[in-house]
Design a protein around this motif. Structure first.
Motif, PDB file in Angstrom:
ATOM      1  N   SER A 269       0.842  -1.197   0.000  1.00  0.00           N
ATOM      2  CA  SER A 269       0.000   0.000   0.000  1.00  0.00           C
ATOM      3  C   SER A 269       0.878   1.249   0.000  1.00  0.00           C
ATOM      4  CB  SER A 269      -0.905   0.009   1.227  1.00  0.00           C
ATOM      5  OG  SER A 269      -0.132   0.170   2.410  1.00  0.00           O
ATOM      6  N   ALA A 270       0.274   2.387  -0.318  1.00  0.00           N
ATOM      7  CA  ALA A 270       1.019   3.644  -0.335  1.00  0.00           C
ATOM      8  C   ALA A 270       1.593   3.956   1.044  1.00  0.00           C
ATOM      9  CB  ALA A 270       0.109   4.776  -0.810  1.00  0.00           C
ATOM     10  N   THR A 271       0.835   3.638   2.085  1.00  0.00           N
ATOM     11  CA  THR A 271       1.314   3.881   3.455  1.00  0.00           C
ATOM     12  C   THR A 271       2.528   3.025   3.769  1.00  0.00           C
ATOM     13  OG1 THR A 271      -0.921   4.433   4.206  1.00  0.00           O
ATOM     14  CG2 THR A 271       0.689   3.807   5.892  1.00  0.00           C
ATOM     15  N   GLU A 272       2.473   1.760   3.372  1.00  0.00           N
ATOM     16  CA  GLU A 272       3.605   0.851   3.623  1.00  0.00           C
ATOM     17  C   GLU A 272       4.827   1.274   2.831  1.00  0.00           C
ATOM     18  OE1 GLU A 272       1.497  -3.439   4.577  1.00  0.00           O
ATOM     19  OE2 GLU A 272       1.401  -2.646   2.511  1.00  0.00           O
ATOM     20  N   ARG A 273       4.615   1.758   1.601  1.00  0.00           N
ATOM     21  CA  ARG A 273       5.755   2.213   0.791  1.00  0.00           C
ATOM     22  C   ARG A 273       6.390   3.452   1.404  1.00  0.00           C
ATOM     23  NH1 ARG A 273       2.260   1.006  -3.632  1.00  0.00           N
ATOM     24  NH2 ARG A 273       1.931   3.227  -4.055  1.00  0.00           N
ATOM     25  N   ASP A 274       5.582   4.336   1.973  1.00  0.00           N
ATOM     26  CA  ASP A 274       6.120   5.531   2.617  1.00  0.00           C
ATOM     27  C   ASP A 274       7.002   5.162   3.812  1.00  0.00           C
ATOM     28  OD1 ASP A 274       4.935   7.242   0.839  1.00  0.00           O
ATOM     29  OD2 ASP A 274       3.163   7.609   2.080  1.00  0.00           O
ATOM     30  N   GLU A 275       6.638   4.089   4.521  1.00  0.00           N
ATOM     31  CA  GLU A 275       7.425   3.643   5.667  1.00  0.00           C
ATOM     32  C   GLU A 275       8.775   3.055   5.238  1.00  0.00           C
ATOM     33  OE1 GLU A 275       4.880   0.902   7.613  1.00  0.00           O
ATOM     34  OE2 GLU A 275       3.609   2.446   8.541  1.00  0.00           O
ATOM     35  N   ARG A 277      10.626   4.323   2.779  1.00  0.00           N
ATOM     36  CA  ARG A 277      11.471   5.344   2.165  1.00  0.00           C
ATOM     37  C   ARG A 277      12.521   5.860   3.146  1.00  0.00           C
ATOM     38  NH1 ARG A 277       8.789   6.400  -2.512  1.00  0.00           N
ATOM     39  NH2 ARG A 277       6.523   6.108  -2.449  1.00  0.00           N
ATOM     40  N   ASP A 279      15.295   9.149   4.034  1.00  0.00           N
ATOM     41  CA  ASP A 279      15.098  10.595   4.166  1.00  0.00           C
ATOM     42  C   ASP A 279      15.024  11.290   2.820  1.00  0.00           C
ATOM     43  OD1 ASP A 279      15.145  10.258   6.886  1.00  0.00           O
ATOM     44  OD2 ASP A 279      17.292  10.736   7.086  1.00  0.00           O
ATOM     45  N   GLY A 281      13.451  10.105   0.291  1.00  0.00           N
ATOM     46  CA  GLY A 281      12.213   9.712  -0.375  1.00  0.00           C
ATOM     47  C   GLY A 281      12.352   8.511  -1.281  1.00  0.00           C
ATOM     48  N   ILE A 283      13.226   4.435  -1.983  1.00  0.00           N
ATOM     49  CA  ILE A 283      13.225   3.110  -1.370  1.00  0.00           C
ATOM     50  C   ILE A 283      14.464   2.367  -1.868  1.00  0.00           C
ATOM     51  CG2 ILE A 283      12.021   0.903  -1.133  1.00  0.00           C
ATOM     52  CD1 ILE A 283       9.411   2.401  -1.651  1.00  0.00           C
ATOM     53  N   GLU A 297      12.344   4.864  -7.063  1.00  0.00           N
ATOM     54  CA  GLU A 297      11.454   6.012  -6.884  1.00  0.00           C
ATOM     55  C   GLU A 297      10.061   5.584  -7.318  1.00  0.00           C
ATOM     56  OE1 GLU A 297      13.039   9.382  -8.862  1.00  0.00           O
ATOM     57  OE2 GLU A 297      14.943   9.350  -7.759  1.00  0.00           O
TER      58      GLU A 297
END
Length: 298
Positions: A269-275, A277, A279, A281, A283, A297
């Protein structure tokens, strides 16, 4: 024997002894094993262990009848408390890769030539055959004996009921490495492809083949001037027939790519991908096999 067609290094060779109901695979890894091992700065004991495992993966992978893109042999040795916590190799269509994870400080305390038991403790060896048609066969045996080859012999004896002898040799000289091996099996009711019936370790044909194959020396396996066909001829030239089956070229084959990792990360999910990243941005994904880092990216 046509020397131009002989097999010296980085290529599998198969052969059978029809009159004895035996099949064999032989391999010598030269530039391919250099390329695989050079991606990590492994200490000597791990280099030796992983060299043996890569030879075993090539030998057993060479037994796959469906040698297509999806047919694969995976060899994995693992333990909870060992100095080497994980060792994994796989073979697919001539492509070979391997990796080992270990505790450096504990390894340094073991000395120059630690035993298999010292490296793994109470571990296990899992061997998985996956065919082109999607069938999957796995056997698990304890990591017992002095070598990984002995554990693989136990696998064939216990899980496949196939009498098997495996010899592996390796040598390092600076950054130059070579490793080689011979695997020979008895298919008791005829040559390769026939149903295995009445398999016995004391079958006279197997006893003869075992006695002859057991004379193989490490120097012969590693000799760059001695072809694998010549080794087979030295061992079995008195047999009625030796049927040679040239195999694929062996090369390093890590299948990592940015596109592959993007497809995996996209499942989160987008939330999991944000976690995931950093500093910046991005992964970052590391490939344990080839030691590459992919900045994604997404």
């Amino acid at each position: 024997m046509d020397i131009q067609r002989e097999t010296f290094a980085d290529k599998l060779l198969g052969f059978t002894l029809p009159a004895r109901g035996a099949r064999a695979r032989a391999v010598r890894l030269d530039s391919s094993i250099d390329e695989i091992l050079s991606t990590h700065d492994y200490p000597a004991p791990v280099t030796h262990l992983l060299s043996e495992a890569l030879v075993l993966a090539a030998l057993m992978g060479g037994l796959l009848k469906d040698d297509g893109e999806d047919a694969q042999l995976t060899l994995q040795a693992q333990t909870q408390a060992g100095v080497v916590s994980l060792l994994v190799c796989d073979y697919r269509g001539g492509k070979l890769r391997g990796y080992a994870d270990f505790d450096g400080p504990r390894l340094a305390n073991l000395g120059a030539n630690p035993s298999l038991a010292a490296l793994f403790g109470e571990g296990f060896l899992a061997i998985t055959f996956e065919t082109e048609g999607g069938q999957r066969y796995q056997g698990i045996v304890p990591l017992e004996g002095d070598t990984l080859a002995e554990a693989c012999e136990s696998y064939f004896s216990q899980s496949e009921q196939i009498p098997t002898m495996i010899r592996v040799a390796s040598r390092s000289c600076g950054d130059d490495r070579v490793a080689a091996g011979l695997l020979i099996q008895h298919l008791a009711d005829g040559e390769e492809g026939r149903e295995r019936l009445h398999v016995r370790l004391d079958h006279p044909d197997w006893e003869h083949v075992l006695a002859m194959a057991g004379t193989t020396s490490h120097d012969e396996l590693l000799d760059p001037a001695l072809s694998l066909e010549a080794i087979a001829w030295r061992l079995f030239h008195e047999e009625e027939e030796i049927r040679v089956q040239p195999g694929p070229v062996i090369s390093r084959g890590c299948r990592c790519s940015a596109d592959y990792y993007v497809s995996v990360i996209a499942r989160f999910s987008a939330t999991e991908r944000d976690e995931m990243r950093g500093d910046d941005g991005v992964i970052a994904v590391d490939c344990a096999f080839c030691a590459k880092t992919f900045a994604l990216e997404i």
